[in-house]
Design a protein around this motif. Structure first.
Motif, PDB file in Angstrom:
ATOM      1  N   ILE A 137     130.398 -55.193  -0.231  1.00  0.00           N
ATOM      2  CA  ILE A 137     129.938 -54.025   0.524  1.00  0.00           C
ATOM      3  C   ILE A 137     129.072 -53.181  -0.394  1.00  0.00           C
ATOM      4  O   ILE A 137     129.431 -52.935  -1.553  1.00  0.00           O
ATOM      5  N   LYS A 138     127.917 -52.725   0.145  1.00  0.00           N
ATOM      6  CA  LYS A 138     127.036 -51.844  -0.633  1.00  0.00           C
ATOM      7  C   LYS A 138     127.180 -50.419  -0.108  1.00  0.00           C
ATOM      8  O   LYS A 138     126.896 -50.158   1.057  1.00  0.00           O
ATOM      9  N   ILE A 139     127.619 -49.521  -0.970  1.00  0.00           N
ATOM     10  CA  ILE A 139     127.788 -48.123  -0.568  1.00  0.00           C
ATOM     11  C   ILE A 139     126.454 -47.403  -0.743  1.00  0.00           C
ATOM     12  O   ILE A 139     125.940 -47.314  -1.863  1.00  0.00           O
ATOM     13  N   ASP A 140     125.890 -46.908   0.364  1.00  0.00           N
ATOM     14  CA  ASP A 140     124.644 -46.142   0.204  1.00  0.00           C
ATOM     15  C   ASP A 140     124.843 -44.647   0.413  1.00  0.00           C
ATOM     16  O   ASP A 140     123.939 -43.867   0.115  1.00  0.00           O
ATOM     17  N   ILE A 141     126.017 -44.253   0.895  1.00  0.00           N
ATOM     18  CA  ILE A 141     126.361 -42.824   0.947  1.00  0.00           C
ATOM     19  C   ILE A 141     127.815 -42.693   0.479  1.00  0.00           C
ATOM     20  O   ILE A 141     128.696 -43.401   0.966  1.00  0.00           O
ATOM     21  N   LEU A 142     128.026 -41.788  -0.475  1.00  0.00           N
ATOM     22  CA  LEU A 142     129.380 -41.546  -0.993  1.00  0.00           C
ATOM     23  C   LEU A 142     129.760 -40.101  -0.692  1.00  0.00           C
ATOM     24  O   LEU A 142     129.063 -39.176  -1.119  1.00  0.00           O
ATOM     25  N   VAL A 143     130.840 -39.925   0.065  1.00  0.00           N
ATOM     26  CA  VAL A 143     131.309 -38.573   0.399  1.00  0.00           C
ATOM     27  C   VAL A 143     132.603 -38.314  -0.370  1.00  0.00           C
ATOM     28  O   VAL A 143     133.676 -38.786   0.011  1.00  0.00           O
ATOM     29  N   ASN A 144     132.475 -37.576  -1.463  1.00  0.00           N
ATOM     30  CA  ASN A 144     133.623 -37.244  -2.318  1.00  0.00           C
ATOM     31  C   ASN A 144     134.346 -36.039  -1.723  1.00  0.00           C
ATOM     32  O   ASN A 144     134.256 -34.927  -2.232  1.00  0.00           O
ATOM     33  N   ASN A 145     135.059 -36.268  -0.635  1.00  0.00           N
ATOM     34  CA  ASN A 145     135.661 -35.147   0.105  1.00  0.00           C
ATOM     35  C   ASN A 145     137.106 -34.856  -0.298  1.00  0.00           C
ATOM     36  O   ASN A 145     137.523 -33.700  -0.277  1.00  0.00           O
TER      37      ASN A 145
END
Ligand SMILES: NC(=O)c1ccc[n+]([C@@H]2O[C@H](COP(=O)([O-])OP(=O)(O)OC[C@H]3O[C@@H](n4cnc5c(N)ncnc54)[C@H](OP(=O)(O)O)[C@@H]3O)[C@@H](O)[C@H]2O)c1
Length: 127
Positions: free
Chosen positions: A79-87
């Motif tokens: 899986i390629k993560i193109d948005i990371l939401v460090n919530n």
């Protein structure tokens, strides 16, 4: 390679609301939180209603190796993560010097250490 948005703390609050928005916009998701039962419910609901792929990782971000384990599992699944939401994160109330040290330590680990490690691990692949 499958693209996805990774959201930490996706079982409730702001993280869950963000997950719903990304799902409605047809993004595949990697959802991270501790509560595995709730993660499974969200996965089933989103996959049925939004026709996306939802990967769930039950992890405690207070644990030292959590970020590295998340990165390894995501990479292994191609899986390629193109948005990371460090919530994911939490706060505390009361007098600082009376507060429970273990809780304060975990707060630093979740709110700062794991957040920085996740960012350091995923950003090179994004670039
Ligand atoms: N709401 C506000 O007014 C406010 C204000 C300032 C900052 N913030 C920040 O914004 C973020 C979201 O706030 P919120 O109000 O939506 O929080 P929330 O409703 O308490 O939700 C927190 C989320 O983080 C997850 N989480 C907590 N500890 C975790 C851990 N050790 N490992 C993995 N996941 C963990 C929880 O899931 P599990 O329990 O399933 O692990 C949950 O999904 C937090 O970082 C918070 O500090 C919020």
């Amino acid at each position: 390679m499958e693209k996805a948005v990774l959201i930490t703390g996706a079982t409730g609050g702001i993280g869950y609301e963000l997950a719903k928005i990304f799902a409605a916009e047809k993004n595949n998701l990697v959802l991270v939180a501790r509560n595995s039962k709730r993660l499974k419910e969200i996965k089933e609901h989103f996959e049925a209603n939004y026709h996306i792929r939802v990967h769930i990782l039950s992890k405690d971000l207070a644990e030292k190796d959590a970020a590295a384990n998340i990165y390894r599992e995501v990479t292994l699944q191609n899986i390629k993560i193109d948005i990371l939401v460090n919530n994911a994160g939490f706060g505390d109330f009361g007098e600082f010097f009376k507060a429970d040290w273990q809780n304060q330590y975990e707060m630093i680990q979740v709110n700062i250490v794991s957040l920085m490690q996740l960012t350091r691990l995923f950003v090179p692949d994004m670039i």
